[in-house]
Scaffold this motif. Structure first.
Motif, PDB file in Angstrom:
ATOM      1  N   GLU A   1      43.139  26.261  21.826  1.00  0.00           N
ATOM      2  CA  GLU A   1      42.880  25.440  20.233  1.00  0.00           C
ATOM      3  C   GLU A   1      42.783  24.130  20.370  1.00  0.00           C
ATOM      4  N   LEU A   2      43.793  23.498  21.047  1.00  0.00           N
ATOM      5  CA  LEU A   2      44.245  21.860  21.567  1.00  0.00           C
ATOM      6  C   LEU A   2      41.961  21.288  22.170  1.00  0.00           C
ATOM      7  N   ALA A   3      41.942  22.268  23.328  1.00  0.00           N
ATOM      8  CA  ALA A   3      40.745  21.937  24.208  1.00  0.00           C
ATOM      9  C   ALA A   3      39.627  22.152  22.824  1.00  0.00           C
ATOM     10  N   PHE A   4      38.761  22.810  21.741  1.00  0.00           N
ATOM     11  CA  PHE A   4      38.356  22.677  20.796  1.00  0.00           C
ATOM     12  C   PHE A   4      38.884  21.590  20.284  1.00  0.00           C
ATOM     13  N   TRP A   5      39.709  21.236  19.828  1.00  0.00           N
ATOM     14  CA  TRP A   5      39.952  20.228  19.206  1.00  0.00           C
ATOM     15  C   TRP A   5      39.944  19.055  19.856  1.00  0.00           C
ATOM     16  N   ASP A   6      40.098  18.978  20.891  1.00  0.00           N
ATOM     17  CA  ASP A   6      39.645  17.376  21.388  1.00  0.00           C
ATOM     18  C   ASP A   6      37.640  17.720  21.508  1.00  0.00           C
ATOM     19  N   ASP A   7      37.323  17.625  21.932  1.00  0.00           N
ATOM     20  CA  ASP A   7      35.932  18.488  22.055  1.00  0.00           C
ATOM     21  C   ASP A   7      35.127  18.212  20.173  1.00  0.00           C
ATOM     22  N   ILE A   8      35.356  18.818  19.657  1.00  0.00           N
ATOM     23  CA  ILE A   8      35.536  18.672  18.127  1.00  0.00           C
ATOM     24  C   ILE A   8      35.238  17.806  17.333  1.00  0.00           C
ATOM     25  N   ASN A   9      36.563  16.772  17.840  1.00  0.00           N
ATOM     26  CA  ASN A   9      36.748  15.862  17.146  1.00  0.00           C
ATOM     27  C   ASN A   9      35.369  14.751  18.000  1.00  0.00           C
ATOM     28  N   ARG A  10      35.458  15.249  19.371  1.00  0.00           N
ATOM     29  CA  ARG A  10      34.604  14.041  20.146  1.00  0.00           C
ATOM     30  C   ARG A  10      32.961  14.120  19.431  1.00  0.00           C
ATOM     31  N   ALA A  11      32.757  15.499  19.109  1.00  0.00           N
ATOM     32  CA  ALA A  11      31.568  15.680  18.643  1.00  0.00           C
ATOM     33  C   ALA A  11      31.294  15.506  17.189  1.00  0.00           C
ATOM     34  N   LEU A  12      32.605  15.266  16.255  1.00  0.00           N
ATOM     35  CA  LEU A  12      32.298  14.260  14.980  1.00  0.00           C
ATOM     36  C   LEU A  12      32.193  13.107  15.232  1.00  0.00           C
ATOM     37  N   HIS A  13      32.792  12.782  15.894  1.00  0.00           N
ATOM     38  CA  HIS A  13      32.765  11.288  16.377  1.00  0.00           C
ATOM     39  C   HIS A  13      31.030  10.681  17.378  1.00  0.00           C
ATOM     40  N   ALA A  14      30.653  11.224  17.507  1.00  0.00           N
ATOM     41  CA  ALA A  14      28.950  11.397  18.043  1.00  0.00           C
ATOM     42  C   ALA A  14      28.526  11.330  16.827  1.00  0.00           C
ATOM     43  N   GLU A  15      28.674  11.620  16.238  1.00  0.00           N
ATOM     44  CA  GLU A  15      27.927  12.119  14.951  1.00  0.00           C
ATOM     45  C   GLU A  15      28.204  11.103  13.718  1.00  0.00           C
TER      46      GLU A  15
END
Length: 185
Positions: A68-82
């Protein structure tokens, strides 16, 4: 107000607007908040559950938290990228999480604690299926892929845990009653 306070106030206005529209970024903000809250709830259950549920959580709980924390990190990075807003304060995480917590739960029967975690997984699916539709609509391909991966992983964890608890895959889950036949994949 200082320049940084003005910028943050504008961000908060944007956030309020996007949560009322809603946008993919706003919906995904709920998902990241839910992931952070769920990781805390898993930690609590892993520390305090007794009986067979304690053994199950010893085997799977730590891996759930890491995933879950790995998804959290990846998703936050994807949010920031957009250029989407990323919930980064504890206040925002508490505001946007739709999971509830109760400190007394740690004294509940181990299987009850485990089923609460399953219901939280199920609640997350509600937001993830909405985010999948919004990311498709808005053309956010990386976010869409992450949402589909998270959806599949959570469905797998629900099935595994429900089986351990002696339940059918959707038994006792709110989404089973609300299922409109739409598939997220």
């Amino acid at each position: 107000m200082s320049e940084i306070e003005i910028r943050y106030a504008k961000e908060q206005e944007r956030s309020d607007h996007e949560h009322h529209v809603p946008t993919a970024g706003a919906m995904i903000g709920h998902i990241t908040a839910n992931l952070a809250m769920h990781a805390l709830k898993i930690e609590q259950a892993a520390l305090f559950a007794k009986g067979p549920a304690a053994l199950f959580l010893d085997q799977y709980g730590r891996a759930w938290i890491q995933k879950e924390l790995a998804f959290w990190d990846d998703i936050n990075r994807a949010l920031h990228a957009e250029a989407d807003l990323v919930p980064t304060t504890s206040e925002e995480l508490l505001k946007y999480s739709m999971l509830t917590e109760n400190g007394a739960t740690k004294y509940a029967d181990g299987k009850d604690q485990l089923f609460e975690l399953v219901k939280d997984f199920d609640m997350q699916l509600l937001f993830i299926t909405r985010a999948i539709k919004l990311t498709e609509k808005e053309g956010h391909k990386a976010q869409n892929q992450l949402m589909k991966e998270l959806y599949a992983w959570i469905k797998e964890q629900i099935g595994l845990t429900q089986s351990f608890l002696g339940h059918e895959p959707t038994e006792g889950l709110p989404s089973a009653a609300e299922d409109d036949g739409d598939d997220a994949e």
